[in-house]
Design a protein around this motif. Structure first.
Motif, PDB file in Angstrom:
ATOM      1  N   LEU A 294       6.367  13.107   4.310  1.00  0.00           N
ATOM      2  CA  LEU A 294       6.653  13.956   3.153  1.00  0.00           C
ATOM      3  C   LEU A 294       8.093  13.796   2.670  1.00  0.00           C
ATOM      4  CD1 LEU A 294       4.805  17.284   4.108  1.00  0.00           C
ATOM      5  CD2 LEU A 294       4.008  15.440   2.632  1.00  0.00           C
ATOM      6  N   SER A 321       1.483  19.104   0.252  1.00  0.00           N
ATOM      7  CA  SER A 321       1.558  18.301   1.471  1.00  0.00           C
ATOM      8  C   SER A 321       0.339  17.414   1.629  1.00  0.00           C
ATOM      9  CB  SER A 321       1.707  19.215   2.693  1.00  0.00           C
ATOM     10  OG  SER A 321       2.864  20.021   2.581  1.00  0.00           O
ATOM     11  N   GLN A 325       1.108  13.342   0.753  1.00  0.00           N
ATOM     12  CA  GLN A 325       1.429  12.812   2.076  1.00  0.00           C
ATOM     13  C   GLN A 325       1.438  11.281   2.025  1.00  0.00           C
ATOM     14  OE1 GLN A 325      -1.361  13.894   5.133  1.00  0.00           O
ATOM     15  NE2 GLN A 325       0.135  13.599   6.766  1.00  0.00           N
TER      16      GLN A 325
END
Length: 656
Positions: A294, A321, A325
């Motif tokens: 991240l 996230s 990612q």
């Protein structure tokens, strides 16, 4: 009341010391000294308990029902939702803030209770502790921004309350319900609760009514902001009336803060808390713990203060996230305002979830999945539903009068053909196949049209005989029996003579009405755990066979007594089989066939897949939905809203 952090030192700013505690038999008086004022707080001496007097011992049946409800709440909401929620992806301690001015508390304005618009509670304060401190009859409002974690806090509070019950089933049981459906009929909250308990947890209406009257439930009501906007104030008034009428019933209500503050009415609850957004430090800490995957997201947020503030929602941070990612800076979209980024984020989330590699042997195209979820989301918003149950789909979900008329004709034709053909074959064994098929096909079409008039599809999921329900349906059964009898008489009169046909038909119709009234007493539902998709329809089909057998046995005996023992046993067995078929359709078979007709029509129109349960499981694996018992919910309301706002364009049926 004030929620204290036991780990704080007395000298710490904002702390409180309890200097005096006096019990007068009803209330406890507590003096709290802060930095700037002294406040006297009065609370029931049994704070944290649900009732002030021991509950009477429960009989075995009551224990069984209560245990079933506890098990259902635990299975549906704690195991099915809380432990699988997107919020669990961001395990960050949420800050809470007390907002005394958000509720219409009777203590506001009293000298000992100066107005404090908001007060941050000590770090680590849990909603359960706040709820406990409110004492008997405790009521709490939970406010927050979209995706802030309101529902998660509600679920954790419910989990804690369930854990306390253990073997003490006499305690009030927490139940989670969504207020969105209140807008359908806008009835008193007590009546709405009875219906919701029946539809959500299969609690019989008689049992639900008794529990509400005896104040045996802790109501955990989510989604006040999901009530249609024009009815939201009315819902608040209805809740306030319920609180006034059921003063010992404990309650927690959740709402988005802006939607609640826009109301002209306030809830009359004991206290309110606000779920605070994540701090910039918390966001940084979460991204740091995620590691290099991240890094690009962390860089983008640090360069854009507005987007970093947008990421202060635990849900948004989780979605970011999952979506970004492993992405590089070059893969991020052009960023403008927050609303545009929100749309881009959820669009990117959907596309990223399509890339998840799962072990399922079946596949759907991205366009199919998107369009079917769009139609489903739009219908859920239209009908104020939070949990999607296949068996609860209704003809009213069709979008035009022409579609609903088409469905009614098609379902009538299917019902009529199945009934008419089967009954004609049975009757043809004695009266001749051609005449029997013609007469029964005519009656079948009439029966099909009459059955589809009733509107909503009502599955018969359980069989439990109820005298009250039987009395209610006997009169209605007589009326319909006479009507059917006269129709039968006119049909039979073409071959047996008009007078004899009318007499026979009228007698048969009256018998049918009596039996229908008695058998409809079997509609009283018991509580069961719904674990499989479309479970209600399959149970309804199974129960329809039971109804049919009962009709055959009862009608054969009754008709035999009326027409004579010999005549009844030799000739009325055929009538018994025919009316057994009617019983099968009346006892849940018609609901199953109407549901089949609706599903077939939706499939042909491209609105839904043929194997709905398989598709919903597929969408669950891609983190679009979560399974709740035998139903499904979107992983968050913001994703539901994203799909509901998309334009729906049916796609061509592809191989599934």
């Amino acid at each position: 009341m004030t929620a204290e952090n036991k780990n704080e030192e007395p000298s710490q700013k904002g702390s409180s010391d309890r200097n005096l505690s006096i019990q007068d038999g009803v209330y406890e008086s507590t003096i709290i000294q802060g930095d700037h004022n002294t406040v006297t707080v009065f609370s029931p001496i049994n704070a944290g308990s649900a009732t002030s007097t021991p509950s009477p011992p429960l009989n075995q049946e009551e224990c069984r029902w209560r245990q079933a409800l506890v098990s259902n709440v635990q299975h549906y909401w704690i195991e099915g939702v809380l432990k699988k929620s997107l919020h669990s992806q961001a395990l960050i301690e949420l800050g809470l803030e007390e907002r005394s001015n958000a509720v219409a508390s009777p203590l506001r304005g009293v000298g000992e209770f100066p107005d404090e618009p908001s007060r941050r509670l000590p770090d680590g304060t849990q909603a359960t502790a706040i709820f406990d401190d409110l004492g008997a009859g405790r009521t709490l409002l939970i406010l927050g921004e979209p995706g802030a974690g309101k529902t998660t806090i509600l679920l954790k509070l419910t989990q804690s309350l369930l854990a306390r019950i253990g073997d003490e089933l006499s305690q009030p049981i927490p139940v989670i319900l969504n207020l969105s459906s209140w807008a359908k009929k806008r009835q008193p909250v007590a009546k709405w609760l009875v219906q919701e308990l029946y539809e959500t947890f299969q609690v019989s209406k008689a049992l639900g009514k008794a529990w509400i009257a005896d104040e045996q439930l802790i109501l955990c009501l989510d989604g006040l902001d999901e009530v249609a906007e024009k009815y939201r104030n009315d819902c608040v008034e209805a809740l306030n009336q319920f609180v006034q009428d059921h003063g010992r019933t404990e309650m927690v209500v959740c709402s988005r803060v802006k939607d609640y503050e826009a109301l002209s009415e306030q809830l009359r609850l004991r206290s309110a808390i606000y779920v605070q957004p994540l701090t910039p430090q918390q966001v940084d800490q979460y991204l740091e713990q995620a590691g290099e995957s991240l890094t690009a997201l962390k860089t983008v947020l640090n360069q854009n203060a507005e987007l970093k503030a947008f990421a202060a929602s635990p849900l948004i941070l989780s979605v970011m996230s999952l979506t970004y990612q492993g992405c590089s800076l070059a893969q991020f979209p052009q960023l403008s305002d927050t609303e545009t980024f929100r749309q881009q984020l959820f669009g990117a989330y959907v596309q990223r979830m399509f890339q998840r590699r799962m072990g399922t042997p079946y596949r759907y195209s991205n366009s199919q999945t998107t369009h079917w979820l769009t139609w489903m989301a739009q219908r859920m918003v239209q009908t104020s539903q939070t949990v999607f149950l296949i068996e609860r789909m209704q003809p009213s979900w069709l979008q035009s009068k022409a579609q609903r008329l088409r469905y009614r004709l098609e379902s009538s034709l299917i019902l009529g053909l199945i009934f008419g053909t089967t009954a004609g074959l049975i009757d043809g064994l004695i009266n001749g196949l051609t005449d029997a098929l013609i007469s029964m096909q005519i009656f079948g079409l009439i029966f099909g049209l009459t059955t589809t008039i009733q509107g909503d599809i009502q599955p018969v999921e359980t069989l439990k005989w109820s005298l009250k329900a039987a009395k209610k349906f006997i009169f209605t059964g007589f009326i319909y029996g006479v009507i059917f009898g006269l129709i039968l008489g006119l049909i039979f009169g073409t071959t047996a003579g008009l007078i004899d046909g009318l007499v026979d038909g009228l007698i048969l119709g009256l018998i049918l009405g009596l039996i229908a009234g008695l058998i409809y007493g079997l509609r009283g539902p018991g509580m069961q755990k719904r674990t499989n998709p479309n479970q209600g329809i399959w149970k309804s089909a199974r129960n329809s066979l039971v109804f049919g057998l009962i009709f055959v046995l009862i009608f054969g005996v009754t008709a035999g007594l009326i027409y004579g023992l010999v005549d009844g046993l030799s000739f009325k067995l055929i009538d018994g089989l025919i009316f057994g078929l009617i019983g099968t359709l009346s006892g849940g078979g018609s609901a199953s066939l109407r549901h089949f007709s609706l599903r077939l029509m939706l499939y042909r129109m491209g609105y839904a897949p043929w194997n709905y349960a398989r598709f919903l499981d597929y969408a669950t694996e891609r983190l679009f939905l979560q399974k709740v018992g035998g139903g499904y919910i979107f992983v968050h309301r913001m994703l539901l809203e994203h799909f509901a706002q998309m334009e729906f364009k049916p796609v061509r049926k592809e191989k599934q």
